[in-house]
Design a protein around this motif. Structure first.
Motif, PDB file in Angstrom:
ATOM      1  N   GLY A 130      22.488  60.233  56.825  1.00 49.30           N
ATOM      2  CA  GLY A 130      22.902  61.274  55.908  1.00 49.30           C
ATOM      3  C   GLY A 130      24.024  60.790  55.004  1.00 49.30           C
ATOM      4  N   LEU A 131      24.756  61.740  54.460  1.00 49.23           N
ATOM      5  CA  LEU A 131      25.845  61.462  53.526  1.00 49.23           C
ATOM      6  C   LEU A 131      27.124  62.057  54.077  1.00 49.23           C
ATOM      7  N   GLY A 132      28.160  61.243  54.169  1.00 48.47           N
ATOM      8  CA  GLY A 132      29.422  61.710  54.731  1.00 48.47           C
ATOM      9  C   GLY A 132      30.607  61.450  53.824  1.00 48.47           C
ATOM     10  N   VAL A 133      31.586  62.335  53.925  1.00 47.78           N
ATOM     11  CA  VAL A 133      32.892  62.148  53.289  1.00 47.78           C
ATOM     12  C   VAL A 133      33.914  62.146  54.413  1.00 47.78           C
ATOM     13  N   PHE A 134      34.724  61.109  54.477  1.00 49.02           N
ATOM     14  CA  PHE A 134      35.677  60.932  55.573  1.00 49.02           C
ATOM     15  C   PHE A 134      37.082  60.728  55.006  1.00 49.02           C
ATOM     16  N   ALA A 135      38.083  61.204  55.733  1.00 49.21           N
ATOM     17  CA  ALA A 135      39.470  61.052  55.292  1.00 49.21           C
ATOM     18  C   ALA A 135      40.388  61.129  56.504  1.00 49.21           C
ATOM     19  N   PRO A 136      41.605  60.593  56.392  1.00 50.53           N
ATOM     20  CA  PRO A 136      42.573  60.807  57.470  1.00 50.53           C
ATOM     21  C   PRO A 136      42.966  62.278  57.542  1.00 50.53           C
ATOM     22  N   ARG A 137      43.592  62.659  58.632  1.00 53.88           N
ATOM     23  CA  ARG A 137      43.858  64.075  58.878  1.00 53.88           C
ATOM     24  C   ARG A 137      44.857  64.691  57.899  1.00 53.88           C
ATOM     25  N   ASN A 138      45.662  63.878  57.241  1.00 53.53           N
ATOM     26  CA  ASN A 138      46.651  64.426  56.317  1.00 53.53           C
ATOM     27  C   ASN A 138      46.036  64.827  54.973  1.00 53.53           C
ATOM     28  N   ILE A 139      44.742  64.557  54.778  1.00 50.33           N
ATOM     29  CA  ILE A 139      44.045  64.935  53.554  1.00 50.33           C
ATOM     30  C   ILE A 139      43.029  66.022  53.895  1.00 50.33           C
ATOM     31  N   ARG A 140      43.083  67.116  53.166  1.00 47.70           N
ATOM     32  CA  ARG A 140      42.191  68.236  53.437  1.00 47.70           C
ATOM     33  C   ARG A 140      40.897  68.089  52.659  1.00 47.70           C
ATOM     34  N   LEU A 141      39.781  68.254  53.336  1.00 49.97           N
ATOM     35  CA  LEU A 141      38.459  68.242  52.721  1.00 49.97           C
ATOM     36  C   LEU A 141      37.874  69.651  52.808  1.00 49.97           C
ATOM     37  N   ASP A 142      37.769  70.311  51.669  1.00 49.58           N
ATOM     38  CA  ASP A 142      37.257  71.674  51.645  1.00 49.58           C
ATOM     39  C   ASP A 142      35.842  71.681  51.086  1.00 49.58           C
ATOM     40  N   PRO A 143      34.841  72.027  51.885  1.00 48.21           N
ATOM     41  CA  PRO A 143      33.470  72.091  51.361  1.00 48.21           C
ATOM     42  C   PRO A 143      33.349  73.188  50.308  1.00 48.21           C
ATOM     43  N   VAL A 144      32.519  72.924  49.307  1.00 52.36           N
ATOM     44  CA  VAL A 144      32.237  73.914  48.261  1.00 52.36           C
ATOM     45  C   VAL A 144      30.802  74.381  48.438  1.00 52.36           C
ATOM     46  N   ASP A 145      30.634  75.652  48.587  1.00 50.75           N
ATOM     47  CA  ASP A 145      29.313  76.216  48.883  1.00 50.75           C
ATOM     48  C   ASP A 145      28.535  76.424  47.584  1.00 50.75           C
ATOM     49  N   LEU A 146      27.705  75.445  47.233  1.00 52.89           N
ATOM     50  CA  LEU A 146      26.811  75.554  46.092  1.00 52.89           C
ATOM     51  C   LEU A 146      25.382  75.585  46.608  1.00 52.89           C
ATOM     52  N   PRO A 147      24.495  76.372  46.013  1.00 56.31           N
ATOM     53  CA  PRO A 147      23.083  76.362  46.428  1.00 56.31           C
ATOM     54  C   PRO A 147      22.418  75.066  45.986  1.00 56.31           C
ATOM     55  N   LEU A 148      22.158  74.181  46.930  1.00 60.92           N
ATOM     56  CA  LEU A 148      21.670  72.840  46.608  1.00 60.92           C
ATOM     57  C   LEU A 148      20.202  72.615  46.936  1.00 60.92           C
ATOM     58  N   SER A 149      19.661  73.342  47.862  1.00 60.51           N
ATOM     59  CA  SER A 149      18.267  73.112  48.267  1.00 60.51           C
ATOM     60  C   SER A 149      17.328  73.308  47.078  1.00 60.51           C
ATOM     61  N   PRO A 150      16.344  72.404  46.919  1.00 61.52           N
ATOM     62  CA  PRO A 150      15.948  71.284  47.776  1.00 61.52           C
ATOM     63  C   PRO A 150      16.504  69.932  47.316  1.00 61.52           C
ATOM     64  N   LEU A 151      17.627  69.932  46.598  1.00 60.38           N
ATOM     65  CA  LEU A 151      18.168  68.671  46.070  1.00 60.38           C
ATOM     66  C   LEU A 151      18.692  67.799  47.202  1.00 60.38           C
ATOM     67  N   GLU A 152      18.567  66.463  47.036  1.00 64.20           N
ATOM     68  CA  GLU A 152      19.059  65.502  48.028  1.00 64.20           C
ATOM     69  C   GLU A 152      19.726  64.333  47.320  1.00 64.20           C
ATOM     70  N   LEU A 153      20.782  63.887  47.872  1.00 65.00           N
ATOM     71  CA  LEU A 153      21.726  64.525  48.763  1.00 65.00           C
ATOM     72  C   LEU A 153      23.058  64.595  48.015  1.00 65.00           C
ATOM     73  N   PHE A 154      23.676  65.752  48.070  1.00 69.96           N
ATOM     74  CA  PHE A 154      24.956  65.949  47.406  1.00 69.96           C
ATOM     75  C   PHE A 154      25.906  66.659  48.361  1.00 69.96           C
ATOM     76  N   LEU A 155      27.180  66.295  48.261  1.00 70.22           N
ATOM     77  CA  LEU A 155      28.187  66.911  49.098  1.00 70.22           C
ATOM     78  C   LEU A 155      29.376  67.274  48.208  1.00 70.22           C
ATOM     79  N   PRO A 156      29.386  68.490  47.657  1.00 69.30           N
ATOM     80  CA  PRO A 156      30.504  68.908  46.818  1.00 69.30           C
ATOM     81  C   PRO A 156      31.668  69.410  47.673  1.00 69.30           C
ATOM     82  N   CYS A 157      32.869  68.994  47.303  1.00 67.80           N
ATOM     83  CA  CYS A 157      34.042  69.421  48.056  1.00 67.80           C
ATOM     84  C   CYS A 157      35.258  69.368  47.143  1.00 67.80           C
ATOM     85  N   ARG A 158      36.369  69.885  47.642  1.00 62.88           N
ATOM     86  CA  ARG A 158      37.641  69.756  46.945  1.00 62.88           C
ATOM     87  C   ARG A 158      38.618  69.036  47.858  1.00 62.88           C
ATOM     88  N   ILE A 159      39.309  68.079  47.296  1.00 66.29           N
ATOM     89  CA  ILE A 159      40.304  67.317  48.049  1.00 66.29           C
ATOM     90  C   ILE A 159      41.637  68.037  47.932  1.00 66.29           C
TER      91      ILE A 159
END
Length: 237
Positions: free
Chosen positions: A60-89
Motif C-alpha cells: 500500500g501507500l504510507g506516510v510516516f513521521a516521528p511522533r513530534n510531527i502531527r499527521l492529520d488525515p483529510v477525508d476526501l471521497p477517493l474511491s475508486p481512485l488509487e492510490l492517494f493519501l491526502p493529509c495535513r502536516i
C-alpha cells in the motif's frame, strides 16, 4: 522540513535501515505493508506515527513521521481512485502522497488517476504551502497525442493551481528530457526512467533542494531511487 519519497518494492520491514538513512521528517513510502497487520515488531516500532492506505495489506501507500510531527488525515471521497493519501502536516501543510496505479481502468491508468483526482479535489492543493509527492508511474515521453488528458496536461493543471515540479525547476530540465532517472525497470541500468515527482507551491522553491538516491546503493533494495526534498522555509524544530 525534509521529505523523502521512495517506492520500496515491498517488504519495508526488511528495509528500515535503508529508509532511516534518509533522515527525513516525513517519509512517503509506496509498496509498503500495513504496519497494523505486520508481524514485525521492529517495523511496528519504527512506524509509530503513520497513515496508510491500500487494498492489499502487503502493498500500500504510507506516510510516516516521528511522533513530534502531527499527521492529520483529510477525508476526501477517493474511491475508486488509487492510490492517494491526502493529509495535513501539523494541521496546516496540505500534503498529497501518491502512488498512481492501473486501478482496473482501461482509460484512466496511472497518471490518469491523478488527472481524475484533480478534477474532483484540486482545491485541496490550491494553497501556498501545498505539496504533492510520490510515484506517478508516468512521464511526458509517453503522452498520447489524441487523448484529452496526458502527463503534460496534468503538469499544466498543477501549474495552474500553483504547483511546480521541484526537479524540473531546480535542474532546469524539460518534462520528458530528464537526465536523472528515478526508476530502473527490473533494476537494469539500461532501462532508466524518470517517474517519481515532487510538486510544490512556487514560494517553497526559492531555497529548496532536491536529491535523488545513488543507484549503486538503492538498487540493492528496490527498482526505484528515493527523492529527498529539502524545504528550509518550513521548520519543525
Amino acid at each position: 522540513m525534509r521529505i523523502a519519497s521512495w517506492n520500496c518494492n515491498g517488504a519495508l520491514r526488511k528495509k528500515i535501515s535503508y529508509v532511516s538513512s534518509l533522515e527525513a521528517d516525513i517519509y512517503i513510502i509506496q509498496e509498503c505493508e500495513d504496519p497494523a497487520s505486520s508481524e514485525s515488531e521492529a517495523y511496528r516500532a519504527w512506524a509509530s506515527n503513520y497513515l496508510w492506505t491500500g487494498g492489499n495489506k502487503n502493498k500500500g501507500l504510507g506516510v510516516f513521521a516521528p511522533r513530534n510531527i502531527r499527521l492529520d488525515p483529510v477525508d476526501l471521497p477517493l474511491s475508486p481512485l488509487e492510490l492517494f493519501l491526502p493529509c495535513r502536516i501539523n494541521g496546516s501543510i496540505p500534503l498529497l502522497a501518491a502512488w498512481t496505479r492501473e486501478a482496473g481502468s482501461p482509460t484512466f491508468r496511472y497518471v490518469g488517476q491523478l488527472w481524475k483526482f484533480l478534477q474532483r479535489h484540486a482545491r485541496f492543493l490550491d494553497a501556498d504551502n501545498a505539496i504533492l509527492i510520490g510515484d506517478l508511474n508516468s512521464n511526458s515521453c509517453w503522452d498520447v497525442a489524441d487523448r484529452w488528458w496526458n502527463h503534460s496536461d496534468v503538469v499544466r493543471e498543477l501549474r495552474n493551481i500553483g504547483l511546480h515540479s521541484a526537479y524540473h525547476h531546480l535542474f532546469g530540465e524539460a518534462q520528458g528530457q530528464e537526465t536523472m532517472p528515478t526508476f530502473y525497470m527490473y533494476r537494469r541500468r539500461d532501462r532508466p526512467y524518470h517517474i517519481d515527482y515532487a510538486f510544490v507551491a512556487k514560494c517553497l522553491l526559492k531555497d529548496a533542494v532536491l536529491e535523488i538516491g545513488d543507484p549503486v546503493f538503492w538498487l540493492e533494495a528496490s527498482d526505484h531511487l528515493p527523492l529527498m526534498l529539502n524545504l528550509p522555509s518550513i521548520d519543525f524544530h
